[in-house]
Design an enzyme around this catalytic site. Sequence first.
Site, PDB file in Angstrom:
ATOM      1  CB  THR A   1      -0.904   0.015   1.246  1.00 14.32           C
ATOM      2  OG1 THR A   1      -1.654  -1.186   1.266  1.00 14.32           O
ATOM      3  CG2 THR A   1      -1.855   1.190   1.209  1.00 14.32           C
ATOM      4  CB  SER A   2       3.991   2.106   1.797  1.00 12.24           C
ATOM      5  OG  SER A   2       3.432   1.908   3.077  1.00 12.24           O
TER       6      SER A   2
END
Length: 32
Positions: free
Chosen positions: A4-5
């Site tokens: 997600t990062s």
Amino acid sequence: ISGTSMSCPHVAGRAYVLDTSLRVYLLDTGLR
């Protein structure tokens, strides 16, 4: 979380800044 990062670095960065700001705020109010 790492995936997600990578896909949304701006979201992760914003969450990090908000978390850091909250910690500093709590520490500041705690000292006072």
